[in-house]
Design an enzyme around this catalytic site. Structure first.
Site, PDB file in Angstrom:
ATOM      1  CG  ASP A 223      -1.981   1.076   1.210  1.00 18.31           C
ATOM      2  OD1 ASP A 223      -2.712   1.259   0.606  1.00 18.31           O
ATOM      3  OD2 ASP A 223      -1.722   2.308   2.111  1.00 18.31           O
ATOM      4  CD  GLU A 296      -1.996   2.688  -3.682  1.00 21.55           C
ATOM      5  OE1 GLU A 296      -3.214   2.875  -3.436  1.00 21.55           O
ATOM      6  OE2 GLU A 296      -1.282   2.947  -2.193  1.00 21.55           O
TER       7      GLU A 296
HETATM    8  C1  GLC Z   1      -3.595   3.389  -0.484  1.00 27.58           C
HETATM    9  C2  GLC Z   1      -5.027   2.382  -0.018  1.00 27.58           C
HETATM   10  C3  GLC Z   1      -6.707   3.439   0.010  1.00 27.58           C
HETATM   11  C4  GLC Z   1      -5.472   4.503   0.992  1.00 27.58           C
HETATM   12  C5  GLC Z   1      -4.413   4.931   1.753  1.00 27.58           C
HETATM   13  C6  GLC Z   1      -3.564   4.900   2.516  1.00 27.58           C
HETATM   14  O1  GLC Z   1      -4.047   4.133  -1.303  1.00 27.58           O
HETATM   15  O2  GLC Z   1      -5.116   1.966  -1.105  1.00 27.58           O
HETATM   16  O3  GLC Z   1      -7.767   3.044   0.050  1.00 27.58           O
HETATM   17  O4  GLC Z   1      -6.861   5.255   1.654  1.00 27.58           O
HETATM   18  O5  GLC Z   1      -3.411   4.084   0.699  1.00 27.58           O
HETATM   19  O6  GLC Z   1      -3.671   3.819   3.427  1.00 27.58           O
END
Ligand code: GLC
Ligand code: MG
Length: 576
Positions: A223, A296
């Site tokens: 994440d 991500e």
């Molecule tokens: C990422 C997740 C999102 C979350 C953020 C903070 O972008 O996909 O849903 O709010 O991280 O953890």
């Protein structure tokens, strides 16, 4: 006579005797993202849970999916719906127990579905024991977080240490009386950032990875990785520097107000990704199973590719390719689509795979960002382009963003706008509404009287059960594509694409003597195209699958030099 008959067989053998590399499980599978809170509720509290997932795993099998990544299932006060983790080693009670998780793993194993979990390394919850201990002055845990003194102005008023802004708006610094300092949070106030310049944090987070790998998970989606490290204040005379203004907005509370040169995409972050990959590979050493890492980061292509690894060091197998989310939408022309899709393929290291992500729990649904008519076309793209397919739950049936009123809005990204009119532009609730299983109460998601988010309005007509029953549905197109992509031509075949005109984007995949052409019309207008543009296409092409509104049916044979495409039509054609 006999030898003549054998000739084609020998010919085929000679051709198939190629150097097909054997491919690992993750290289050919489809990853299906489940947002656990919204998939299936087993106990009637209006919130999806682990037993709900376990009981629905056969559906994934039906789709042709071989792996699923689950958004966080860990103990959390849910300020950011599980992305604020209070205990990385425990399951959130409303989702179930550790035993439920183990049952899920067992059932998945039986069905040969790999389970990938969400690793949230950037921050914890402010209700974690670590943070609570830090507030109590426990030195070990104090150093798990990032603390700075405020700046006192000439009137004696205290301000945050610098101008850094949270992704979810407003200052990224929060004052704590107990400590007399501000802590740093790149996301909501309830998500204090961890201090990766502390070796104890690095080791702790590796132990979390090991804990879940020991339970049999096949990898992690990582994440918010771009946010892991911030600059070292020692390099800036002991004070964390302000970030420069971007000039894109005059709203100082907006994340867009600044250019994030000191808080995103740092080299130290890449090093940490490579260290985690080493942990993954230790497990592979032991049992032969590759653990997959997907990262991500909504970063530039150059930066994204660095997550694959550098030199001898390996990183993620799948740095997420978000072009279909960030670069294009239903307004885009065929040329813009081609430009976006070619990007990852152009920048990626030659030996790595591309991956295709059209949606997730943070972005509006494909039917809403593109159009309901383009659902099949986008699925054709993610499933048949060279590389790994990733599907967000519901995209296989063309779910549409749900309407969530201001009163019902719970996503901090929506709530933090403090704007009952425009909140919906920032809110992620619309793409998180309950999964639509059937036309019964709450779309078959839950028996509760109230679900945590309302079910989207059109569920009686748009659900799995309805789409199973008739032939011409998104679901059946999806299943067909999942099957089609197991053909060698989609695993090993080469790729070439073209924008025929304003609306029609097309690509060819070919391998040995087989070739397919995928055509997607991004405009609601008819066009006539000449597919003999593609090498090897001469007389005709045969429809193998078409979007649900297409007037063509499979097995239709078309003259290649004059293919009439209706508005928003998508086709997979076999070159014959
Ligand atoms: C990422 C997740 C999102 C979350 C953020 C903070 O972008 O996909 O849903 O709010 O991280 O953890
Ligand atoms: Mg439940």
């Amino acid at each position: 006579m006999r030898s003549l008959l054998l000739l084609p067989v020998l010919f085929a053998l000679a051709f198939s005797h190629s150097h097909d590399k054997s491919l690992d499980w993750w290289e050919t599978t489809i990853f299906y993202q489940i947002y656990p809170r919204s998939f299936k509720d087993s106990d009637g509290d209006g919130i999806g849970d682990l037993n709900g997932i376990t009981s629905s795993l056969e559906y994934l099998k039906e789709l042709g999916v071989g792996a699923t990544w689950l958004s966080p299932i860990f103990k959390s006060p849910m300020y950011d719906f599980g992305y604020d983790i209070a205990d990385f080693y425990a399951i959130q009670e409303e989702y179930g127990t550790m035993e439920d998780f183990e049952n899920l793993m067992a059932k998945a194993k039986e069905l040969d579905i790999k389970i990938v979990l969400d690793f949230v390394p950037n921050h914890t919850s402010n209700e974690s024991v670590w943070f609570e201990e830090a507030l109590r002055g426990h030195e070990k845990y104090y150093d798990y977080f990032i603390w700075e003194d405020g700046v006192v102005d000439e009137n004696g008023v205290m301000h945050p240490p610098n101008n850094w802004v949270s992704v979810f708006r407003k200052s990224a610094w929060e004052y704590r009386e107990e400590v007399g300092k501000y802590y740093f949070h790149q996301f909501v106030i309830g998500q204090p950032d961890l201090n990766y310049r502390n070796p104890a944090v690095v080791e702790e987070m590796k132990n979390i990875i090991r804990f879940w790998l020991d339970k049999g998970v096949a990898g992690f989606r990582v994440d918010a990785i771009a946010h892991l490290f911030e600059v070292d204040k020692a390099d800036f005379g002991g004070k964390l520097p302000d970030e420069p203004l971007s000039g894109r907005t005059d709203d100082p509370d907006s994340y867009d107000y600044l250019t994030h040169i000191y808080t995103t995409d740092l080299d130290e972050t890449l090093d940490m990704v490579y260290q985690w990959r080493e942990v993954f590979d230790e497990y592979k050493e032991k049992d032969g199973l590759t653990r997959v890492m997907m990262t991500e980061a909504y970063s530039s292509p150059q930066m994204t590719m660095r997550y694959f690894g550098e030199g001898e060091r390996k990183g993620a197998q799948m740095p997420f390719n978000f072009v279909l989310i960030s670069d294009v939408n239903g307004e885009s022309s065929a040329a813009e689509i081609k430009y976006a899709l070619d990007k990852f393929l152009t920048f990626k290291p030659i030996d790595e795979h591309a991956n295709w992500v059209a949606g997730n729990h943070d972005n509006n649904r494909v039917a809403s960002r593109f159009s309901p008519e383009l659902v099949d076309g986008i699925n054709m793209i993610i499933m048949l382009m060279p590389g790994i397919a990733v599907t967000y739950m519901g995209e296989e049936i063309g779910m549409v963003d749900g309407y969530v009123s201001w009163e019902d809005t719970v996503d901090p990204s929506g709530c933090n706008t403090d704007d009952p009119i425009n909140y919906w532009m920032a809110s992620r609730d619309p793409e998180r509404t309950p999964f639509q299983w059937n036309a019964e109460k709450n779309a078959g998601f839950s028996t509760a009287d109230k679900t945590w988010l309302p079910v989207a309005a059109d569920y009686e007509n748009l659900n799995v059960a309805v789409q199973r029953e008739s032939e011409n549905t998104h679901l059946n197109v999806y299943k067909f594509l999942a099957d089609l992509r197991t053909e060698k031509v989609f695993r090993y075949g080469r790729y070439e694409s073209v924008a025929f005109n304003e609306g029609v984007f097309a690509f060819r995949r070919w391998y040995q003597r087989k070739a397919y052409i995928v055509v997607v019309n991004f405009r609601n207008e008819p066009y006539t195209i000449d597919l003999t543009y593609f090498e090897g296409v001469n007389r005709s092409v045969k429809v193998v699958v078409s979007s649900i509104q297409s007037p063509k049916t499979s097995r239709d044979v078309l003259s290649a030099n004059k293919v009439e495409i209706v508005g928003n039509e998508s086709l997979v054609l076999k070159v014959v």
